[in-house]
Design a protein around this motif. Structure first.
Motif, mmCIF file in Angstrom:
data_model
loop_
_atom_site.group_PDB
_atom_site.id
_atom_site.type_symbol
_atom_site.label_atom_id
_atom_site.label_comp_id
_atom_site.label_asym_id
_atom_site.label_seq_id
_atom_site.Cartn_x
_atom_site.Cartn_y
_atom_site.Cartn_z
ATOM 1 N N GLN A 307 0.827 -1.205 0.000
ATOM 2 C CA GLN A 307 0.000 0.000 0.000
ATOM 3 C C GLN A 307 0.865 1.260 0.000
ATOM 4 N N ALA A 308 1.868 1.291 0.881
ATOM 5 C CA ALA A 308 2.728 2.478 0.985
ATOM 6 C C ALA A 308 3.533 2.691 -0.290
ATOM 7 N N GLU A 309 4.113 1.615 -0.803
ATOM 8 C CA GLU A 309 4.959 1.746 -1.988
ATOM 9 C C GLU A 309 4.140 2.134 -3.211
ATOM 10 N N SER A 310 2.932 1.658 -3.299
ATOM 11 C CA SER A 310 2.066 2.023 -4.429
ATOM 12 C C SER A 310 1.805 3.528 -4.437
ATOM 13 N N LEU A 311 1.636 4.123 -3.259
ATOM 14 C CA LEU A 311 1.417 5.569 -3.176
ATOM 15 C C LEU A 311 2.660 6.334 -3.624
ATOM 16 N N TYR A 312 3.837 5.893 -3.173
ATOM 17 C CA TYR A 312 5.085 6.516 -3.617
ATOM 18 C C TYR A 312 5.211 6.438 -5.139
ATOM 19 N N ARG A 313 4.962 5.261 -5.686
ATOM 20 C CA ARG A 313 5.103 5.058 -7.124
ATOM 21 C C ARG A 313 4.158 5.964 -7.909
ATOM 22 N N ASP A 314 2.916 6.075 -7.424
ATOM 23 C CA ASP A 314 1.946 6.939 -8.100
ATOM 24 C C ASP A 314 2.447 8.384 -8.139
ATOM 25 N N GLU A 315 3.039 8.852 -7.030
ATOM 26 C CA GLU A 315 3.571 10.218 -6.989
ATOM 27 C C GLU A 315 4.724 10.385 -7.978
ATOM 28 N N SER A 318 3.488 10.473 -11.475
ATOM 29 C CA SER A 318 2.662 11.652 -11.735
ATOM 30 C C SER A 318 3.490 12.928 -11.878
#
Length: 464
Positions: A307-315, A318
């Motif tokens: 969950q945490a890494e997916s948020l980093y990757r999305d940023e 983007s």
């Protein structure tokens, strides 16, 4: 164009002449076999020691991102010998334009069908990193591919060649420190929802071709699946041997305390062997693991990390492309803060945080590198300056980004910035005065008093 390529690859069900020994050595590698229809294209070949052209053999086509087929084929030899596969590794197909690669692959596959005895129902494509995406894209187009072994990356996510119809089996092989780790997890989950027959193999390592034991595991699993589908003659002796090998591997993970991976390995065994034998002992293992508090803790940690890494990757996906395109170095403050978060993860006592830090660092470097390749120094100096300053923050131990920053800052007349990053480099202990003297584009900086004073300060010989 897409329809033409589809026709080329779909035509590969036809077979040509008998195998010629000049195209292979039984039990050995030929590393530069010429394609008959194109003397400039070559491939590496391997056939098992007991290869006999009177029977049909499964084949694995291997693609490397740098077209290093002769090197990439080495990891497949052990599994090919143990489980009876012909292996063909292209020395031409590589990261790049799909249409060009499709034409290379079409010629290669027609060549192999002419000179090897290949089973048209057991054609496998495999690749690493960008070449893994190429393998999956080719499978999406051809409809004659039975399986893909994707290593170090999944497929063309969101692109024209994203798998939609369940026409092939998929085995993903990924390192637990690979920056494409989350991509692979999400890719396999997507294929599962699409009802593909999937398997995921995770090894301890980064963005690299898997060691031969993991490739062998992929080939072994596909052999079992082929028997289940009736594409390979059932052999109960072999099935028992494969079962024992898989069981021992899963049990070894359990004894090491890697309960999450052990659970997945036992679960895969149930899926693969349920058609052939009683898998209740394996189900009992799953129940045993599931009751363990350690398993529950590892599963919870895994979910937190994903969950945490997916948020980093999305940023990163983007914001980084736009910031590189803008080239405004003031935006590097944001990225410096992000990299500091990565450094905090790297210094965490939790091993999973450390692994996530390596993956995120690799992702940032990979994204920046991909965009850097598209930039021309003469017209994109500001963008390249941004990228290389980012590298100095991300990879402070590497001298190359500092040197390039000095170059591009000088090119833009930003001499104070060039001197600042030069001093940062010299503070790290850099002493390669010959490399500095030969650095292109800094002639005006090199003759300045400030430059020569800086070299003198760090006990380096000055030219002027």
């Amino acid at each position: 164009m897409k329809k033409q390529v589809l026709f080329f690859i779909s035509a590969l069900v036809f077979f040509g002449a008998e195998a010629q020994t000049s195209k292979y050595i039984k039990g050995g590698v030929l590393d530069a076999v010429e394609i008959t229809s194109s003397s400039t294209e070559t491939y590496a070949s391997y056939v098992p020691a007991n290869y006999d052209e009177r029977k049909k053999w499964p084949v694995v086509y291997v693609f490397d991102p740098k077209a290093a087929g002769a090197e990439a084929i080495k990891g497949f030899i052990s599994g090919a010998e143990d489980y009876g596969y012909v292996v063909i590794a292209s020395n031409i197909a590589k990261n790049g334009d799909y249409q060009t690669n499709f034409r290379h692959i079409s010629r290669l596959m027609n060549e192999v069908n002419d000179h090897f005895s290949i089973d048209p129902n057991r054609i496998i494509l495999s690749g690493f990193s960008g070449a893994a995406r190429l393998a999956a894209a080719s499978a999406v187009l051809s409809k004659n591919i039975s399986a893909v072994i994707g290593c170090g990356a999944s497929f063309d996510v969101g692109g024209s060649y994203m798998p939609v119809k369940n026409t092939f089996m998929y085995v993903g092989v990924i390192g637990d420190e690979d920056f494409n780790y989350i991509e692979m997890l999400e890719g396999v989950n997507y294929l599962d929802m699409r009802k593909f027959d999937t398997e995921l193999i995770v090894f301890k390592g980064g963005h690299e071709w898997p060691e031969e034991e993991y490739i062998s595991k992929a080939l072994r699993s596909l052999s079992v699946k082929y028997m289940a589908k009736g594409l390979q003659k059932r052999d109960d002796v072999l099935l028992e041997r494969y079962y024992q090998v898989d069981y021992e591997e899963a049990d070894r993970l359990l004894k090491k305390g890697d309960l999450l991976y052990s659970y997945d390995a036992f679960e895969t065994m149930i899926e693969n062997f349920r058609f052939f034998k009683d898998v209740d002992p394996v189900k009992d293992k799953l129940k045993e693991i599931k009751r363990s508090n350690l398993y529950k803790a590892q599963l919870s940690e895994y979910r937190r990390i994903v969950q945490a890494e997916s948020l980093y990757r999305d940023e990163y996906y983007s914001f980084l492309p736009g910031d590189i395109e803008l080239g405004d170095t003031r935006n590097l403050t944001y990225w410096s803060e992000e990299i500091e978060k990565i450094n905090d993860l790297a210094n965490s006592p939790k091993m999973e945080n450390k692994k996530m830090a390596k993956r995120l660092r690799g992702l940032l470097a990979g994204l920046a590198g991909a965009y850097e390749k598209q930039l021309i120094p003469e017209t994109h100096a500001q963008n390249l300056l941004f990228v290389n300053i980012l590298y100095t923050i991300l990879l402070p131990e590497e001298p190359a980004p500092y040197l390039k920053t000095v170059q591009f800052a000088t090119m833009m007349g930003k001499y104070d910035m060039a001197l600042y990053y030069l001093e940062d480099l010299l503070k790290s202990g850099y002493k390669n005065i010959k490399e500095l003297d030969n650095l292109e584009g800094i002639a005006l900086l090199r003759i300045s008093t400030e430059y020569n004073d800086l070299l003198t300060k760090y006990d380096l010989k000055t030219r002027y």
